[in-house]
Design a protein around this motif. Structure first.
Motif, PDB file in Angstrom:
ATOM      1  N   ASP A   1       0.847  -1.197   0.000  1.00 24.64           N
ATOM      2  CA  ASP A   1       0.000   0.000   0.000  1.00 24.64           C
ATOM      3  C   ASP A   1       0.881   1.246   0.000  1.00 24.64           C
ATOM      4  O   ASP A   1       1.983   1.241   0.553  1.00 24.64           O
TER       5      ASP A   1
ATOM      6  N   ARG B   1      -4.375   1.432  -2.304  1.00 21.47           N
ATOM      7  CA  ARG B   1      -4.266   0.016  -1.956  1.00 21.47           C
ATOM      8  C   ARG B   1      -3.546  -0.766  -3.056  1.00 21.47           C
ATOM      9  O   ARG B   1      -3.770  -0.555  -4.242  1.00 21.47           O
TER      10      ARG B   1
ATOM     11  N   ASN C   1      -2.840  -4.126  -5.207  1.00 27.35           N
ATOM     12  CA  ASN C   1      -3.631  -5.285  -5.621  1.00 27.35           C
ATOM     13  C   ASN C   1      -2.927  -6.556  -5.148  1.00 27.35           C
ATOM     14  O   ASN C   1      -1.850  -6.496  -4.542  1.00 27.35           O
TER      15      ASN C   1
ATOM     16  N   GLU D   1       0.727  -6.972  -6.376  1.00 31.03           N
ATOM     17  CA  GLU D   1       1.636  -6.023  -5.731  1.00 31.03           C
ATOM     18  C   GLU D   1       1.929  -6.414  -4.278  1.00 31.03           C
ATOM     19  O   GLU D   1       3.072  -6.308  -3.822  1.00 31.03           O
TER      20      GLU D   1
END
Length: 83
Positions: A25, A52, A54, A57
């Protein structure tokens, strides 16, 4: 947000209240000062946007963090070379 700049420390810390951050994040702080004088310690409230991560990530951030941690182990326990 907390910012400190002196001979021993230089850091900025922004932790949103009431929001749990997860790996990957990002926090975009709005209205942060562009300069803090040497020897100054500033604490203030400001707005922030949390972007945020995903699933990919988050996974990538956790995976890379493992290798960065093992790099610390590698550097910390290497035998000293004889001169």
């Amino acid at each position: 947000m907390e910012i400190e700049r002196n001979a021993d420390t230089f850091y900025a810390n922004a932790i949103p209240e009431g929001i749990a951050l997860r790996p990957g994040d990002r926090v975009l702080v709005h209205g942060a000062p562009d300069h803090v004088a040497f020897g100054e310690h500033v604490v203030f409230q400001t707005r922030a946007t949390v972007i945020r991560a995903n699933a990919l990530e988050r996974w990538w951030t956790e995976w890379v963090a493992i290798f960065e941690l093992t790099e610390l182990y590698h550097c910390g326990f290497e035998p000293k070379e004889a001169a």
